[in-house]
Design an enzyme around this catalytic site. Structure first.
Site, PDB file in Angstrom:
ATOM      1  N   GLY A 239       0.939  -1.296  -0.003  1.00  0.00           N
ATOM      2  CA  GLY A 239       0.269   0.284   0.067  1.00  0.00           C
ATOM      3  C   GLY A 239       0.622   1.307  -0.035  1.00  0.00           C
ATOM      4  O   GLY A 239       0.938   2.101  -0.735  1.00  0.00           O
ATOM      5  N   GLY A 467       0.840  -6.844   3.439  1.00  0.00           N
ATOM      6  CA  GLY A 467       2.842  -7.706   3.567  1.00  0.00           C
ATOM      7  C   GLY A 467       2.836  -6.559   4.382  1.00  0.00           C
ATOM      8  O   GLY A 467       4.605  -8.246   4.510  1.00  0.00           O
ATOM      9  N   GLU A 661       6.880   2.726   9.434  1.00  0.00           N
ATOM     10  CA  GLU A 661       7.800   3.858   8.873  1.00  0.00           C
ATOM     11  C   GLU A 661       9.425   3.755   8.953  1.00  0.00           C
ATOM     12  O   GLU A 661       9.624   4.891   8.266  1.00  0.00           O
ATOM     13  CB  GLU A 661       6.935   4.757   8.568  1.00  0.00           C
ATOM     14  CG  GLU A 661       5.413   4.589   7.537  1.00  0.00           C
ATOM     15  CD  GLU A 661       4.169   5.268   7.853  1.00  0.00           C
ATOM     16  OE1 GLU A 661       4.206   6.094   7.048  1.00  0.00           O
ATOM     17  OE2 GLU A 661       3.872   5.686   9.306  1.00  0.00           O
TER      18      GLU A 661
HETATM   19 MO1  MOS Z   1       0.445   5.825   5.476  1.00  0.00          MO
HETATM   20  S1  MOS Z   1       2.449   6.346   4.750  1.00  0.00           S
HETATM   21  O1  MOS Z   1       1.600   4.347   7.198  1.00  0.00           O
HETATM   22  O2  MOS Z   1      -0.210   4.512   5.122  1.00  0.00           O
END
Ligand code: MOS
Length: 708
Positions: A239, A467, A661
């Site tokens: 995503g 994923g 992230e």
């Molecule tokens: Mo996100 S860039 O944590 O959908």
């Protein structure tokens, strides 16, 4: 929240993905694989002008073509409710086929529906859309006349101390601009949805990061009860932010299914993913940092601008690091938004933090350079005891541990800090580092756990596994909090019928879902003495979450990179990379490592390759495919090492903080700093393309090839 630590068996264990076998054998079904009886197929047509109106849609030829069921445009499409929104309020990008206005090139304007995708595609080629173009503006820059203060929905701007006085009193001042381009999330699986209506209920299998939130958007858009919208996203091929929203494939499939009374599938092409789904906005960031001769920071002034669309509010939150990483008597942030006629941006792979940390950590490297200091020492000298702007304590801050342990493993000690001193043949070699942080926290979710008659437990949570291995991690969490082996746990996820749950997004998915599971398991355990089976306990964590920020809660990392630069070609290659991470407790080291290594590869890709190019004359992106938009391939990626320092988040019952992230943020700066160390030239604009390196190596190249 409870701080009691559960007895642990599965958490901390490196286990492969539960659904791994399904995926490698092709048995896992994605949104475009969903079988549906009497299925029709929609093909999207996107606007070719960046601003204007549709003056005519001539579908007469298309309607006579084989298999064509019909053509939807703004004149005949179902009406949508404009109150529908996404993260930041009402969102005009959702309102497809509602009027003749074209707000950006790539806007879906027509959907052709036919018996087969080939017939729909062929007929789409026969539809003639005529536009009346208006003047457009895609000229992004910080000093754009329309630039305005960005939304402060993520918190107030920093304004502590006297910036100008501290800069004036500084021994060195770095005053530079850093730029990052438009980028595309580029998930491997293109956006796809299969939708059908039945008895006033909307059903769909969609490729998204949060079926519950997508069901909420659709409920508003189509004016049906939330409980009448049933969205599944069992397997999702990545995503990276672009599937956090309700995508055009889903909206158009739902519209067409309603109009034609049949299930409809819409699968985007790669080009349509680029043009019509989501992008990371470009940034243009002004940074001023002042420091004393001994390396103590006096002032940090960060004024980053990002582009957005007038259709929807958005925040590319580039200022978290400037408010969090370093202590300074004066800190000011001024996040700036520039509305342009572009595809509305959306979160992408560490939104804000990733471009923001590129600027801040490049500038910190420049401060170290000008002071003649080791960049590691500069960072260690400026660690804050409390939040530098908020004054709040950190709940867990293992930034120094990441820097020190990373430096030890990478072999930082003894590095000659002077640039352009290491060579191997004609190659210039350099090393660089960056520290960063990423905001952490928990959002509301619901979890239900059923103790079944056969001694197993069914755990239902509206999580999504895009994923990351969420399914596997949550199974371990459920097993440990129930006090049973993972073989007795069956997990159900990715269905909006499983009730409210936070998205796989914001690095908060696993933490938020795990919190709900932990609470449900604790309640269920109290009832296990009761012999009745099945017995179910459901917990909604909304009321259990304290939103008053009593602490600064972040994850931390330090990234180290070694690059070679070929001065004859401008080619930069990353030779090795190490990331040290403090992310709270690690549920599954195998999957966690995979996640942060993937993030570092995205950071490498951002540093060296990715660049959406927009033509100012047409306002269109000119490279909407993987031939023109480069992403790192296997041959670009060296052996990457990633390790976790011991960490435990005291606010979470399991000590979790999130790691979705943090791998991406920090990496681009580490590479750019290494390129400086190799060449002696700062690369303040990403990506670090061959031509950008060559501009600065021109003299040397001409010498090498014997040209005057
Ligand atoms: Mo996100 S860039 O944590 O959908």
């Amino acid at each position: 929240m409870t701080t009691e630590q559960p007895a642990t068996a599965a958490i901390g264990d490196a286990r492969p993905r539960i659904e791994g076998r399904l995926k490698v054998t092709g048995a896992a079904r994605y949104a475009a694989d969903e079988p549906a009886p009497d299925l029709a197929h929609g093909w999207m047509i996107t606007a070719t002008v960046a601003r204007g109106r549709i003056s005519a849609v001539d579908a007469s030829a298309a309607l006579g073509m084989p298999g064509v069921l019909g053509v939807l445009d703004h004149r005949n499409a179902p009406r949508l409710d404009p109150r529908a929104g996404n993260y930041f309020g009402p969102d005009g990008s959702l309102l497809l086929l509602q009027d003749d206005v074209v707000p950006y090139a790539g806007r879906p304007v027509v959907l052709v529906v036919a018996e087969t995708p080939e017939q729909a595609r062929a007929a789409a080629g026969a539809v003639v859309v005529t536009y009346e173009p208006y003047p457009h503006d895609v000229d992004f820059r910080l000093d754009h006349p329309a630039a305005r203060a960005a939304s402060t929905a993520f918190g107030p701007e920093a304004d502590t101390g006297d910036i100008e006085a501290e800069l004036a009193a500084s021994a060195v001042v770095v005053d530079e601009r850093y730029r990052t381009p438009e980028e595309n999330c580029s998930a491997m699986e293109p956006h796809a949805a299969t939708a059908w209506w039945q008895d006033g209920h909307l059903h769909a299998v969609d490729s998204n990061q949060g079926p519950f939130s997508v069901s909420q958007v659709l409920s508003t858009l189509f004016g049906v009860d939330r409980d009448h919208v049933h969205i599944r996203a069992e397997h999702v091929g990545g995503g990276f932010g672009a599937k956090g929203l309700c995508g055009p494939q889903m909206i158009l499939a739902a519209m067409a299914s309603r109009s034609f009374g049949r299930p409809v599938r819409v699968v985007l092409t790669r080009e349509q993913v680029f043009l019509a789904t989501a992008l990371r906005p470009p940034t243009d960031q002004w940074l001023r940092i002042g420091a004393d001769a001994d390396g103590r920071l006096r002032a940090v002034h960060h004024r980053p601008a990002f582009a957005l669309s007038p259709l929807a509010e958005y925040i590319e939150w580039c200022t978290e690091q400037a408010k969090t990483l370093y202590a300074a008597p004066a800190i000011r942030t001024e996040l700036t938004a520039v509305p342009l006629d572009i595809l509305p941006p959306s979160p992408m792979r560490g939104p804000g933090a990733t471009p923001g940390s590129f600027a801040l950590e490049s500038a910190m490297d420049e401060v170290a350079e000008r002071l003649g200091l080791d960049p590691l020492d500069l960072r260690l000298r400026n660690q804050p005891a409390v939040g530098p702007v908020s004054g709040l304590p950190f709940s867990s801050r293992r930034s120094v541990a990441c820097l020190r342990e990373g430096a030890r493993r990478f072999g930082w000690a003894g590095r000659d800090r002077r640039p352009r001193t290491r060579r191997e043949g004609r190659l210039l070699i350099g090393t660089g580092l960056a520290a960063t942080c990423f905001s952490a926290g928990v959002f509301p979710s619901t979890a239900s756990i059923t103790a079944e008659a056969d001694g197993t437990f069914t755990v239902a949570v509206g999580a999504t596994d895009i994923g990351t291995g969420a399914r596997t991690a949550l199974t371990a969490v459920a097993a440990d909090t129930l006090g049973v082996g993972t073989e007795r746990v069956r997990i159900r996820i990715a269905d909006s019928d499983l009730s409210m749950a936070w998205n796989a997004g914001g690095s908060r998915g696993t933490t938020s879902w795990s919190f709900a599971i932990t609470q449900a398991a604790a309640k269920l355990r109290e009832r296990l003495g009761d012999p009745a089976r099945p017995v179910t306990t459901t917990v909604d964590t909304t009321a259990l979450i304290d939103y008053q920020p009593a602490t600064e809660r972040h994850t931390f990392s330090a990234v180290f990179a070694e690059v070679s630069v070929d001065p004859a070609t401008g080619e930069v290659r990353v030779r090795r990379m190490l990331g040290m991470f403090a992310v709270g407790r690690v549920i599954n080291p195998l999957l966690a490592r995979s996640q942060v290594v993937g993030g570092m590869i995205m950071g490498l890709s951002m540093a060296l390759h990715e660049e959406g190019v927009r033509d100012p004359a047409t306002g269109r992106q000119v490279n909407p495919d993987f031939a023109g938009y480069h992403i790192a391939a296997h041959a670009d990626v060296p052996d990457i090492e990633a390790e976790f320092v011991p960490d435990y988040e005291p606010q979470d019952p399991l000590g979790l903080n999130g790691l979705g992230e943090i791998g991406t943020a920090g990496t681009a700066a580490a590479i750019a700093n290494a390129v400086w160390h190799a060449t002696g030239v700062r690369q303040r604009t990403l990506p670090i393309r061959l031509d950008r390196v060559l501009e600065d190596e021109g003299a040397e190249v001409r010498g090498a090839v014997g040209v005057a």
